[in-house]
Design a protein around this motif. Structure first.
Motif, PDB file in Angstrom:
ATOM      1  N   ALA A 291      70.561  52.326  62.812  1.00  0.00           N
ATOM      2  CA  ALA A 291      69.861  53.666  62.647  1.00  0.00           C
ATOM      3  C   ALA A 291      70.427  54.900  63.409  1.00  0.00           C
ATOM      4  O   ALA A 291      70.492  55.808  63.206  1.00  0.00           O
ATOM      5  N   PHE A 292      70.828  54.200  64.572  1.00  0.00           N
ATOM      6  CA  PHE A 292      71.037  55.220  65.869  1.00  0.00           C
ATOM      7  C   PHE A 292      72.570  55.219  66.085  1.00  0.00           C
ATOM      8  O   PHE A 292      73.024  56.062  67.060  1.00  0.00           O
TER       9      PHE A 292
ATOM     10  N   SER B 247      63.680  64.363  64.091  1.00  0.00           N
ATOM     11  CA  SER B 247      64.190  63.107  64.850  1.00  0.00           C
ATOM     12  C   SER B 247      63.283  62.650  65.985  1.00  0.00           C
ATOM     13  O   SER B 247      62.811  61.342  66.044  1.00  0.00           O
TER      14      SER B 247
ATOM     15  N   CYS C 203      67.924  49.460  65.482  1.00  0.00           N
ATOM     16  CA  CYS C 203      68.468  50.639  65.961  1.00  0.00           C
ATOM     17  C   CYS C 203      69.801  50.887  66.087  1.00  0.00           C
ATOM     18  O   CYS C 203      70.534  51.660  66.156  1.00  0.00           O
TER      19      CYS C 203
ATOM     20  N   CYS D 205      66.766  58.231  73.312  1.00  0.00           N
ATOM     21  CA  CYS D 205      67.165  56.905  73.716  1.00  0.00           C
ATOM     22  C   CYS D 205      66.275  56.595  74.994  1.00  0.00           C
ATOM     23  O   CYS D 205      65.354  55.702  74.924  1.00  0.00           O
TER      24      CYS D 205
ATOM     25  N   LEU E 105      61.820  54.627  62.711  1.00  0.00           N
ATOM     26  CA  LEU E 105      63.158  54.607  63.456  1.00  0.00           C
ATOM     27  C   LEU E 105      64.302  55.061  62.718  1.00  0.00           C
ATOM     28  O   LEU E 105      65.070  55.843  63.002  1.00  0.00           O
TER      29      LEU E 105
ATOM     30  N   SER F 126      64.223  58.961  62.247  1.00  0.00           N
ATOM     31  CA  SER F 126      64.701  59.390  63.500  1.00  0.00           C
ATOM     32  C   SER F 126      66.326  59.545  63.721  1.00  0.00           C
ATOM     33  O   SER F 126      66.860  60.408  63.970  1.00  0.00           O
ATOM     34  N   GLY F 127      66.677  58.022  63.540  1.00  0.00           N
ATOM     35  CA  GLY F 127      68.211  57.920  63.612  1.00  0.00           C
ATOM     36  C   GLY F 127      68.965  58.846  62.566  1.00  0.00           C
ATOM     37  O   GLY F 127      69.974  59.526  62.963  1.00  0.00           O
TER      38      GLY F 127
ATOM     39  N   ALA G  29      69.870  63.068  71.671  1.00  0.00           N
ATOM     40  CA  ALA G  29      70.166  61.800  71.537  1.00  0.00           C
ATOM     41  C   ALA G  29      69.515  61.024  72.758  1.00  0.00           C
ATOM     42  O   ALA G  29      69.028  60.005  72.767  1.00  0.00           O
TER      43      ALA G  29
END
Length: 554
Positions: free
Chosen positions: A352-353, A272, A349, A321, A296, A299-300, A317
């Motif tokens: 994804a996050f 990530s 985002c 951020c 992204l 990564s998420g 996380a």
């Protein structure tokens, strides 16, 4: 990937396969007792006839899926009445256990009365005063208790043949997920145990099976770290040196060869953050949005995998951020990111996050909640969050392997995973760091601080943010902690070593190469200690040279 040269692919394949072969070699037995005396009701009895009066000095067993089972032991001579000898406590699951009876007694008949509702007893033996096995004449009445004792004769109670350390928690729970029964362990989210269960599903409920997926994650960390260093430094030699340092690290080798969730957590964290570095690289290169969005998204996804394995993935996380808003904000300010792209990026985002990790986390609870018919899905999941928080918030057990946070970077206090003796040799396994890797990594962290603060080095700052996000949250946590909690931060200290070497050109490569050779030598010398191989006491004592290691003690 298209930036890599052909010889780099060859290196990655060779080092990954070589490490995997070493990690899977002697990983664990494919066979442990699989049949047993199982009872759900309380007061089940096992009645044994020794054929004649014998001197009974002990009971040995292999316990299945339920821990801390108690039996009331009674005995009777050929001529006489039943006499209670006391309780036999069988504590640990998927391990061989033994209880001595003092004083010993002369008996023909034995009776073991279960004091628990659920019992899964796989093997049983009655011992004489010399530790030999007394022949049970009516063993055909309990064929499942006397059919696999040769497994103990082969390897004993070492890590090869039994669950060790936290495996009695994680491996058991993974098997319970597969079996559709209510799970024992609920102090971590389910995803890590579900991944462990894949190995059990393929290879069976045995040490090899429950360690297979963690061992695979240990091998996969090598190409993941190589690619990260390669993109950060642009130098194949540096990436190769850093990858070899990780391959020769003690903690990486030991922890990923156990049925624990830490290896999966660290692999997810590494991927990530690597993808977040890639996003920053694409922003500065003004690459197409598709490339940035893909970085992204990956990564998420892996951030969600990390959190789904262990709550400490939330520390990672926080670092992600910070990195994202730095890279994204810089791109907006300098005009590398248009307003339209900025809106698309923020929406991506959010998915994804936030949405993807949340969906992954919630879905991982499907097998967990389905085992409890008395609770609804949402109720069961929320209850588990409360239980996890209360457990970690109130965890204050005094463990002999617990360590202080300041001890971690210098690998001062290892964690005892296995300690036992047999045939004049000691079988010990310690979770500890390779001093070459950890001490160099600690020095690289301080160098990175100077680079980031004093010289405005953005790559050093990236790595320090990642490193600090894994380590600094522990400063506010009062529960007992262990050296392996430093594992996520250690990965980034290795990246900092590689980045330091990349700034020294040829000199850096030579120093990195020398460190790699020295780390390999330490790995070879300490292999018995980190792999749980038998070693003579005098050899172990000779290796116990650093204060705090205490290798010769349990």
């Amino acid at each position: 990937m298209k930036d890599l040269k052909g010889r780099e692919y060859v290196f990655l394949i060779i080092i990954t396969l070589f490490y995997a072969a070493l990690a899977f070699w002697n990983l664990g037995s494919h066979h442990i007792p699989s049949t047993g005396w199982e009872r759900e009701e309380r007061d089940g009895e096992i009645f044994l006839d020794l054929g004649e009066d014998c001197q009974v000095a002990g009971i040995a067993w292999f316990l299945g899926n339920y821990e801390n089972r108690e039996f009331e032991l009674s005995w009777k001579a050929q001529e006489g009445n039943w006499i209670q000898a006391g309780k036999v406590a069988m504590e640990n699951v998927y391990q061989w256990g033994q209880a001595q009876i003092r004083p010993s007694f002369t008996a023909r008949y034995l009776r073991l009365s279960s004091l628990n509702q659920y019992v899964d007893l796989r093997e049983l033996a009655v011992l004489d005063e010399q530790g030999g096995y007394l022949e049970v004449q009516n063993k055909e009445d309990y064929p499942e208790l006397f059919d696999e004792w040769e497994l103990y004769e082969e390897k004993g109670n070492g890590h090869f043949q039994a669950a060790v350390f936290d495996e009695s928690v994680f491996a058991r729970t993974a098997w319970e997920y597969l079996s559709g029964i209510r799970s024992y362990e609920d102090t971590h989210p389910p995803l890590g145990k579900l991944l462990i269960s894949l190995g059990i599903w393929i290879f069976g409920m045995n040490p090899f099976g429950w360690r297979a997926v963690p061992a695979l994650t240990g091998a996969l960390m090598l190409p993941a770290l190589y690619l990260t260093l390669r993109f950060l430094t642009g130098k194949a030699g540096i990436a190769a040196g850093g990858t070899l340092l990780l391959a020769f690290d003690f903690l990486h080798f030991t922890v990923t060869r156990l049925a624990a969730v830490d290896g999966m957590l660290v692999l997810a964290i590494l991927i990530s953050h690597s993808m977040m570095y890639q996003y920053g690289r694409y922003v500065r290169q003004k690459a197409p949005w598709a490339k940035k969005g893909a970085a992204l998204a990956v990564s998420g996804l892996f951030m969600g995998v990390g959190i789904g394995c262990k709550w400490s993935g939330c520390y990672s996380a926080a670092g992600l951020c910070i990195l994202f808003f730095w890279m994204f904000g810089e791109g907006c300010i300098k005009g590398w990111i248009s307003k339209k792209e900025g809106i698309r990026t923020i929406l991506l985002c959010c998915a994804a996050f936030l949405l993807v990790p949340a969906a992954l986390y919630i879905c991982s609870y499907i097998p967990y909640v389905s085992m409890d018919p008395d609770a609804g899905f949402l109720e069961g999941m929320i209850t588990n969050q409360k239980n996890m928080y209360l457990y970690h918030a109130t965890y204050n057990y005094d463990h002999h392997s617990a360590s202080m946070r300041f001890q971690w970077p210098l690998t001062i206090k290892p964690v005892t995973v296995v300690y036992g003796s047999r045939d004049g040799m000691i079988e010990v396994m310690k979770a500890m760091g390779n001093p070459v890797v950890w001490w160099a990594g600690t020095a690289a962290v301080f160098w990175g601080m100077f680079q980031a603060v004093g010289k405005g080095d953005r790559k050093a700052a990236y790595l320090l943010i990642s490193y600090g996000s894994q380590l600094l949250p522990w400063a506010s946590i009062s529960r007992a902690s262990f050296l392996y909690h430093y594992f996520p931060a250690m990965i980034f200290s290795v990246l900092l070593i590689g980045y330091w070497a990349s700034q020294r050109e040829r000199k850096g490569i030579l120093i990195l190469g020398a460190a790699t050779v020295l780390a390999a030598a330490f790995f070879y010398i300490y292999y018995p200690v980190i792999a749980g191989q038998p070693i003579f006491p005098e050899q172990l004592e000779a290796l116990d040279w650093l204060p705090g290691w205490d290798l010769t003690s349990p």
